[in-house]
Scaffold this active site. Structure first.
Site, PDB file in Angstrom:
ATOM      1  N   SER A 137      78.922  45.838  58.733  1.00  0.00           N
ATOM      2  CA  SER A 137      78.248  45.766  60.029  1.00  0.00           C
ATOM      3  C   SER A 137      77.341  44.541  60.160  1.00  0.00           C
ATOM      4  O   SER A 137      77.795  43.417  60.061  1.00  0.00           O
ATOM      5  CB  SER A 137      77.481  47.066  60.252  1.00  0.00           C
ATOM      6  OG  SER A 137      76.975  47.116  61.542  1.00  0.00           O
ATOM      7  N   HIS A 138      76.050  44.782  60.322  1.00  0.00           N
ATOM      8  CA  HIS A 138      75.090  43.701  60.565  1.00  0.00           C
ATOM      9  C   HIS A 138      74.538  43.125  59.271  1.00  0.00           C
ATOM     10  O   HIS A 138      73.726  42.211  59.304  1.00  0.00           O
ATOM     11  CB  HIS A 138      73.950  44.262  61.404  1.00  0.00           C
ATOM     12  CG  HIS A 138      73.409  45.524  60.803  1.00  0.00           C
ATOM     13  ND1 HIS A 138      74.121  46.701  60.815  1.00  0.00           N
ATOM     14  CD2 HIS A 138      72.287  45.782  60.122  1.00  0.00           C
ATOM     15  CE1 HIS A 138      73.444  47.630  60.178  1.00  0.00           C
ATOM     16  NE2 HIS A 138      72.318  47.100  59.744  1.00  0.00           N
ATOM     17  N   ASP A 181      77.000  42.251  66.728  1.00  0.00           N
ATOM     18  CA  ASP A 181      76.822  42.162  65.277  1.00  0.00           C
ATOM     19  C   ASP A 181      78.126  41.815  64.552  1.00  0.00           C
ATOM     20  O   ASP A 181      79.134  41.498  65.177  1.00  0.00           O
ATOM     21  CB  ASP A 181      76.222  43.459  64.733  1.00  0.00           C
ATOM     22  CG  ASP A 181      77.221  44.599  64.751  1.00  0.00           C
ATOM     23  OD1 ASP A 181      78.123  44.578  65.604  1.00  0.00           O
ATOM     24  OD2 ASP A 181      77.114  45.505  63.901  1.00  0.00           O
ATOM     25  N   ASP A 212      80.569  43.383  63.058  1.00  0.00           N
ATOM     26  CA  ASP A 212      81.832  44.057  63.386  1.00  0.00           C
ATOM     27  C   ASP A 212      81.953  44.398  64.864  1.00  0.00           C
ATOM     28  O   ASP A 212      82.874  45.111  65.270  1.00  0.00           O
ATOM     29  CB  ASP A 212      82.003  45.316  62.533  1.00  0.00           C
ATOM     30  CG  ASP A 212      80.869  46.305  62.743  1.00  0.00           C
ATOM     31  OD1 ASP A 212      79.735  45.875  63.005  1.00  0.00           O
ATOM     32  OD2 ASP A 212      81.121  47.517  62.647  1.00  0.00           O
ATOM     33  N   ASP A 269      80.118  46.212  66.985  1.00  0.00           N
ATOM     34  CA  ASP A 269      79.783  47.495  67.612  1.00  0.00           C
ATOM     35  C   ASP A 269      78.354  47.566  68.141  1.00  0.00           C
ATOM     36  O   ASP A 269      78.005  48.486  68.866  1.00  0.00           O
ATOM     37  CB  ASP A 269      80.104  48.688  66.682  1.00  0.00           C
ATOM     38  CG  ASP A 269      79.361  48.625  65.360  1.00  0.00           C
ATOM     39  OD1 ASP A 269      78.649  47.625  65.121  1.00  0.00           O
ATOM     40  OD2 ASP A 269      79.508  49.576  64.566  1.00  0.00           O
ATOM     41  N   ARG A 270      77.518  46.594  67.762  1.00  0.00           N
ATOM     42  CA  ARG A 270      76.138  46.618  68.277  1.00  0.00           C
ATOM     43  C   ARG A 270      75.952  45.620  69.420  1.00  0.00           C
ATOM     44  O   ARG A 270      76.741  44.682  69.557  1.00  0.00           O
ATOM     45  CB  ARG A 270      75.159  46.235  67.181  1.00  0.00           C
ATOM     46  CG  ARG A 270      75.077  47.250  66.085  1.00  0.00           C
ATOM     47  CD  ARG A 270      73.983  46.900  65.122  1.00  0.00           C
ATOM     48  NE  ARG A 270      73.882  47.963  64.136  1.00  0.00           N
ATOM     49  CZ  ARG A 270      72.797  48.219  63.422  1.00  0.00           C
ATOM     50  NH1 ARG A 270      71.725  47.480  63.560  1.00  0.00           N
ATOM     51  NH2 ARG A 270      72.777  49.215  62.558  1.00  0.00           N
ATOM     52  N   LYS A 327      80.579  52.879  68.484  1.00  0.00           N
ATOM     53  CA  LYS A 327      79.773  52.141  69.436  1.00  0.00           C
ATOM     54  C   LYS A 327      80.492  50.839  69.739  1.00  0.00           C
ATOM     55  O   LYS A 327      81.364  50.407  68.983  1.00  0.00           O
ATOM     56  CB  LYS A 327      78.366  51.939  68.907  1.00  0.00           C
ATOM     57  CG  LYS A 327      78.273  51.334  67.555  1.00  0.00           C
ATOM     58  CD  LYS A 327      76.895  51.627  66.980  1.00  0.00           C
ATOM     59  CE  LYS A 327      76.780  51.001  65.611  1.00  0.00           C
ATOM     60  NZ  LYS A 327      75.849  51.713  64.750  1.00  0.00           N
TER      61      LYS A 327
HETATM   62  C1  G1P Z   1      71.575  52.146  60.724  1.00  0.00           C
HETATM   63  C2  G1P Z   1      71.038  52.563  62.077  1.00  0.00           C
HETATM   64  C3  G1P Z   1      71.894  53.652  62.659  1.00  0.00           C
HETATM   65  C4  G1P Z   1      73.343  53.190  62.723  1.00  0.00           C
HETATM   66  C5  G1P Z   1      73.789  52.720  61.363  1.00  0.00           C
HETATM   67  C6  G1P Z   1      75.191  52.127  61.392  1.00  0.00           C
HETATM   68  O1  G1P Z   1      71.545  53.232  59.839  1.00  0.00           O
HETATM   69  O2  G1P Z   1      69.705  52.981  61.979  1.00  0.00           O
HETATM   70  O3  G1P Z   1      71.420  53.995  63.920  1.00  0.00           O
HETATM   71  O4  G1P Z   1      74.181  54.217  63.171  1.00  0.00           O
HETATM   72  O5  G1P Z   1      72.912  51.712  60.875  1.00  0.00           O
HETATM   73  O6  G1P Z   1      75.275  51.002  62.193  1.00  0.00           O
HETATM   74  P1  G1P Z   1      70.368  53.441  58.763  1.00  0.00           P
HETATM   75  O7  G1P Z   1      70.297  52.179  57.955  1.00  0.00           O
HETATM   76  O8  G1P Z   1      69.116  53.636  59.547  1.00  0.00           O
HETATM   77  O9  G1P Z   1      70.778  54.654  57.974  1.00  0.00           O
HETATM   78 ZN    ZN Z   2      78.108  47.121  63.291  1.00  0.00          ZN
END
Ligand code: G1P
Ligand code: ZN
Length: 543
Positions: free
Chosen positions: A113-114, A277, A279, A281-282, A376
């Protein structure tokens, strides 16, 4: 094709977190690490023989190698077919769409992801179900159990598949279809939103900037925003995916996308800006001179939903994760529709979406989506905003100001303490958990505690229960603080402190959240002893 059975040993710590298994890339590249986990996925889903799966990722370092391993391991187990994004690329929402659209048995998404990418950064893998959504805990638990007992896996020997060549080929008996990662997704967006109205807005000189942060969304944004909607060439920034995201964190927030925030706050600001981000999704939404918090963005989308074709008939219900602000609840109440509160993580929205109980969901962490996929969807949120702006002909600042005047404002900020020693972070949570029952009635920083508990969730669709989902302290007057440990980090612990206060008075809805929340921030420190436990003077990141 030669089949090999490889002896292996269970590897510790392969427990999927909030969103799949995430580790340092070098860990994934270690002997048997990826292979063991893929074998555990096969075990957790009842085998892959005869099945069709979608495979793709965000293009980070090791993405292409991991795809080749999955192809060889799926072929070895007799999978019928893999549908793979060209060059191994698929944004998470595009993968979710393909899984659904092609009626497959699910998919494997390669992404952290990010989190940053590269040989010294992070990698990740997760399984998505036939509905296109992340595997629920029942399945990830089975996968985790399988990682503990594995003694061998099967893999086929063979040449790498050319991931750049579109079309169908075979690996042994298994079909491999390489698809353009953008085509189906872009077609879906054209159905959901009024491209004519958005195109008209852009043709009229409305300027946008979209920061793809060197990640996978660049492909999608070029095609949709510039080619199909006619945004000026150059509207997409950092649009070429790179394996290390240009050396940065592909995280669309005011810290990591600071240049974009500076742009909208500066003299030559575009009318609208957004970022996505790693991938895809954000999303982060900005207007000239304004940053829209994800919680506010979600509420604005809900309030304006009938302006877009997708939700012309209105919404049946909405949902937000527990730490997300109550701005959505205010709108839902006014619309007379249910608003569900789920634990953090997109997987908890799946059942609500499948059952039609909610059609729009969101998280404070910049995740928003509808019932068109089961993930998302960053660009979807951007197009939703553009559609609203095109129809209303209001600026982002005007929309926000009108929204707060009508509904009040949920001032909101999240403070993250990153890389805290795990024992220290856990000690903070344990100490607070033990004191929750004693807090109501006490006053901290002038705020009186109305209630304190540990969030648990009973899924209204399948009755499953999720416990230990964050510690909440609510104050009289509607403000609150939530404490949670992140489930996505790869080093130490990240303490997330979510702070919120509701201001109903239209005369008081302007201003800076950190200032408006000063008392809640002070109360959070008094209650949890963050400085004493973590040894930190303040948060590393405020979003
Ligand atoms: C974080 C975000 C959460 C999101 C997840 C995946 O998780 O807070 O809302 O769904 O990334 O993108 P966390 O690191 O808080 O467990
Ligand atoms: Zn992501």
């Amino acid at each position: 094709m030669e089949l090999i059975t490889v002896s292996t040993r269970a590897i510790e710590g392969q427990k999927p977190g909030t969103s799949g298994l995430r580790k340092k890339t070098k860990v994934f590249m270690g002997a048997h690490y990826l292979e063991n986990f893929v074998a555990a996925i096969w075990a957790g889903i009842g085998g892959v023989a005869g099945k069709t799966l979608v495979v793709g990722g965000d293009g980070r370092y090791f993405n292409d190698r991991a795809v080749q391993v999955i192809i060889r391991m799926a072929a070895a187990e007799g999978a019928a077919k893999l549908i793979v994004g060209q060059n191994g690329l698929l944004s998470t929402p595009a993968a979710s769409n393909l899984i659904r659209k092609r009626a497959t048995n699910g998919g494997i998404i390669l992404s952290a992801s990010h989190n940053p990418g590269g040989p010294d950064e992070d990698f990740g893998i997760k399984f998505n179900m036939p509905n296109g959504g992340p595997a629920p805990e029942e399945v990830t638990n089975r996968i985790f159990q399988a990682t503990k007992t594995l003694s061998e896996y099967r893999i086929a020997e063979g040449q790498d598949i050319d991931l750049s060549a579109l079309g169908e080929t075979t690996f042994g008996e298994m079909a491999v279809e390489i698809v353009d990662p953008v085509t189906d997704y872009a077609a879906m967006m054209e159905e959901l939103f009024d491209f004519e109205a958005i195109g008209g807005l852009l043709a009229g000189g409305f300027r946008i900037a979209f920061d793809a942060m060197h990640a996978v969304t660049g492909l999608y944004a070029h095609e949709i925003l510039e080619n199909r909607l006619g945004a000026a060439p150059g509207s997409v920034l950092n649009g070429t995916p790179s394996p290390d995201f240009g050396g940065g964190h592909p995280d669309p927030n005011p810290i990591w996308a600071k240049p974009l925030v500076d742009l909208v706050m500066g003299p030559d600001a575009p009318d609208f800006a957004a970022a996505s981000d790693g991938d895809g999704d954000r999303n982060m939404i900005l207007g000239r001179g304004v940053y829209v918090t994800p919680s506010d963005s979600l509420a604005v989308l809900a309030a304006n939903a009938p302006l877009v074709p997708m939700f012309r008939e209105g919404l049946s219900g909405v949902a937000r994760s527990m730490p997300t602000s109550g701005a959505l609840d205010v709108v839902a109440k006014e619309l007379g529709i249910p608003c569900f509160e789920t634990p953090t993580g997109w997987k908890f929205f799946g059942n609500l979406l499948d059952a039609g109980l909610a059609q729009l969901c969101g998280e404070e962490s910049a995740g928003t989506s509808g019932d068109h996929v089961r993930e998302k969807d960053g660009l979807w949120a951007v197009l939703f905003w553009l559609n609203i702006l095109a129809v209303s002909r209001m600026s982002v600042a005007e929309i926000m100001s009108a929204h707060w005047k009508k509904h009040g404002r949920n001032f909101y900020t999240r403070h993250d303490y990153e890389g805290v020693e795990t024992e220290k972070a856990e000690a903070l949570m344990e100490s607070l958990r033990a004191r929750l029952g004693t807090l109501p009635g006490k006053t901290h920083a002038g705020l009186t505690v109305a209630a304190a508990d540990e969030f648990a969730y009973d899924d209204p669709v399948d009755g499953s229960k999720a416990t230990a989902q964050g510690l909440r302290v609510a104050f009289e007057g509607g403000s609150r603080v939530v404490f949670r440990l992140s489930g996505t980090g790869t080093v130490g612990a990240t303490l997330r402190v979510y702070l919120e206060a509701y201001e109903p008075d239209p005369a008081k809805t302007d201003g800076d959240p950190e200032t408006a929340l000063a008392a809640v921030i002070a109360a959070a420190e008094e209650i949890a002893g963050i400085k004493a436990h973590t040894g930190r003077e303040g948060p590393d990141v405020r979003t």
